[in-house]
Design an enzyme around this catalytic site. Structure first.
Site, PDB file in Angstrom:
ATOM      1  N   GLY A 120       0.933   1.913  -3.304  1.00 19.32           N
ATOM      2  CA  GLY A 120       0.410   3.110  -1.968  1.00 19.32           C
ATOM      3  C   GLY A 120      -0.795   3.755  -2.582  1.00 19.32           C
ATOM      4  O   GLY A 120      -1.554   3.091  -3.391  1.00 19.32           O
ATOM      5  N   VAL A 129      -0.369   9.748  -3.975  1.00 15.73           N
ATOM      6  CA  VAL A 129       0.899   9.563  -3.918  1.00 15.73           C
ATOM      7  C   VAL A 129       1.609   8.843  -5.400  1.00 15.73           C
ATOM      8  O   VAL A 129       2.648   9.184  -5.964  1.00 15.73           O
ATOM      9  CB  VAL A 129       1.773   8.879  -2.762  1.00 15.73           C
ATOM     10  CG1 VAL A 129       3.293   8.780  -2.984  1.00 15.73           C
ATOM     11  CG2 VAL A 129       1.613   9.491  -1.478  1.00 15.73           C
ATOM     12  N   GLU A 144       0.550   0.224  -8.045  1.00 16.52           N
ATOM     13  CA  GLU A 144      -0.665  -0.605  -7.413  1.00 16.52           C
ATOM     14  C   GLU A 144      -1.179   0.263  -6.294  1.00 16.52           C
ATOM     15  O   GLU A 144      -0.617   0.304  -5.195  1.00 16.52           O
ATOM     16  CB  GLU A 144       0.198  -1.865  -6.719  1.00 16.52           C
ATOM     17  CG  GLU A 144       0.776  -2.748  -7.534  1.00 16.52           C
ATOM     18  CD  GLU A 144       0.046  -3.732  -8.500  1.00 16.52           C
ATOM     19  OE1 GLU A 144      -1.427  -3.594  -7.946  1.00 16.52           O
ATOM     20  OE2 GLU A 144       0.294  -4.241  -9.408  1.00 16.52           O
ATOM     21  N   CYS A 191      -5.780  -3.142   1.130  1.00 16.66           N
ATOM     22  CA  CYS A 191      -6.306  -2.272  -0.190  1.00 16.66           C
ATOM     23  C   CYS A 191      -7.178  -3.067  -0.864  1.00 16.66           C
ATOM     24  O   CYS A 191      -8.107  -2.350  -1.424  1.00 16.66           O
ATOM     25  CB  CYS A 191      -4.789  -2.344  -1.227  1.00 16.66           C
ATOM     26  SG  CYS A 191      -4.280  -4.079  -1.505  1.00 16.66           S
TER      27      CYS A 191
END
Ligand code: NAD
Length: 469
Positions: free
Chosen positions: A204, A208, A226, A260
């Protein structure tokens, strides 16, 4: 509410009741029984996962279409086939991966047995995002199950259809005393994180990621993070603009830019920019037609909040391609921005949408300085016909992943570790790297109970050491 899931509103609203205690207790007891350790049990779970993927292929494609407007082919290549490959590899390799690994010995231990035992951590928590909701839940799950752990999976609450399928359908294919899906947003996940796990695997945002790591620190729980960030893409003057444009536009717009590892911005000379912009326009038209909104192959933004955030970014710099948006359809057109200032939001935050800013640099050295002044990215891309340029970029920068003259195709190789570095994450997975991530590597030395004469030398008193030798 699925058979293996914990999402009971009654429990949630009962003051003092913790909705997770019973489930976590059940999983802990299952792990303590030793049931998950055998190769047979692990293979049965992986076969269950494989059946889940094969028997529900159409449902899974429809799920991803509903959440993110993914075309079936897109879902296959970016999620379903990748998951299937991971399961197949784990099933083929399980016995080899599980074997004790003998290690080199020294003179003192010549007669002993020295090896690394890969043992499961115990109870593992996997927290996942919404952009590849199946891939990013199931690929870590393969590693965790292959390594013999019990698993709690918490999918993203934003990809609602995928969340539902993972909670309601997936548990039917796995041993539910060892596997559970937990549903919930930030608040509930915060409560979940108060519990002790033996390993936490988080995919995420960096924001967070810090919350997860802080919660894990309270129990000294190891983590894999990750994360994301801004991935630079340097385009050298020495390249074919159309080839570069095809590749950059494809990987930027894949899943509507919500990847991402997507190239986040281009660094190039003003001369290359002048050649690249028409080539990007031509690539975008070729992929999505004159009206990309009507293309079945372009994804949509996950929700209103992200749509608004992206629409605001369209006002940075100057739009030279695209720029249209439609809130009712959560549509953002593939967009290219030029004359962008480093201080503008589009160059400050991870874009995570089909918007590509171009920033001018005068040389490879300037591009390298630009990249090295920022956080280490998750991915770095360089396009050049010169292998010297590609290698200089590789040698003088750092990133989780690197590609020369290509986008994130490296994700299809289970032989490569996938990981971030610095603020883009820590730990690695995919293929055997996943198995190793979810296994404690226990150092073992088994010695003889006899042969005491040989060991005598180590005992004090040391005053007569020379005589012993
Ligand atoms: P996110 O960090 O908002 O959410 C990820 C997970 O954390 C979700 O399950 C969510 O419910 C939970 N969560 C959210 N807020 C929380 C809180 N306050 N406390 C506890 N848990 C909380 O990320 P996202 O928006 O779902 O995904 C986008 C981000 O993920 C981007 O930054 C992207 O780069 C990154 N990402 C990284 C990878 C990778 O492999 N490195 C892959 C995909 C996405």
């Amino acid at each position: 509410k699925g058979p293996g899931s914990v999402n009971d509103p009654e429990l949630e609203s009962t003051p003092g009741m913790d909705p997770f205690t019973d489930t976590l207790q059940r999983l802990r007891e299952a792990f303590s029984s030793g049931r998950t350790r055998s190769a047979e049990f692990r293979a049965a779970q992986l076969n269950g996962l494989s059946r889940f993927l094969r028997e529900n292929k159409q449902l899974l494609q429809e799920t991803l279409a509903r959440d993110l407007h993914k075309a079936a082919f897109h879902s296959d290549i970016s999620e379903l086939i990748i998951c299937q490959n991971e399961v197949d590899l784990a099933l083929r390799s399980l016995h080899t991966w599980m074997k004790d690994e003998p290690v080199a010995k020294n003179l003192v231990t010549q007669l002993d047995s020295a090896f690394i035992r890969k043992e499961p951590f115990g109870l593992v928590l996997i927290l996942t995002p919404w952009n590849y909701p199946l891939n990013l839940s199931l690929v870590p799950l393969v590693g965790a199950l292959a390594a013999g752990n019990c698993v709690v999976l918490k999918p993203s609450e934003m990809s609602k259809c995928a969340e539902r399928v993972l909670a309601e359908v997936l548990p039917r294919y796995l041993d539910q005393s060892c596997f559970a899906v937990v549903l919930g947003g930030p608040e509930k996940t915060g409560k979940l994180l108060e519990h002790e796990f033996d390993y936490i695997f988080f995919t995420g945002s960096p924001r967070v990621g810090k919350i997860v790591m802080a919660a894990a620190a309270k129990h000294l729980t190891p983590v894999t993070l990750e994360l994301g960030g801004k991935n630079p893409c340097y385009v050298d003057d020495n390249c074919d603009p159309q080839t570069v444009a095809n590749r950059v536009a494809f990987f930027r717009c894949f899943n509507a830019g919500q990847t991402c590892v997507a190239p986040d911005y281009v660094l190039c000379s003003p001369e290359m920019q002048a050649r690249l912009v028409p080539a990007l326009q031509s690539a975008i038209t070729r992929f999505y037609g004159d009206d990309p909104q009507s293309s079945p192959d372009l994804g949509r933004i996950i929700n209103e909040k992200h749509f608004q955030r992206l629409r605001d970014l369209l006002s940075c710099g100057r739009v030279v391609i695209g720029g249209q948006s439609d809130e009712s359809d959560l549509y953002i057109a593939p967009t290219v921005l030029v004359d962008v200032q480093e201080t503008e939001p589009v160059m400050q935050e991870e874009i995570f949408g089909p918007i590509l800013p171009i920033v001018n640099v005068r040389s490879l050295g300037q591009a390298i300085d630009f990249i090295n002044r920022r956080e280490k990215p998750l991915a770095l891309y360089v396009f050049s016909k010169s292998s010297q340029v590609v290698n200089q970029m590789l040698d003088r920068t750092s990133s989780g992943n690197f590609a020369g003259n290509e986008g994130f195709t490296y994700l299809t190789l289970t032989s490569l570790p996938f990981s971030g570095v610095g603020k883009s994450g820590m730990g690695r997975y995919h293929g055997k790297f996943s198995f190793d991530t979810f296994s404690h590597h226990r150092a073992c030395l088994l010695s003889h109970s006899g042969l005491e004469m040989l060991k005598n030398i180590r005992y004090p008193p040391y005053s007569d050491c020379r005589q012993k030798l």
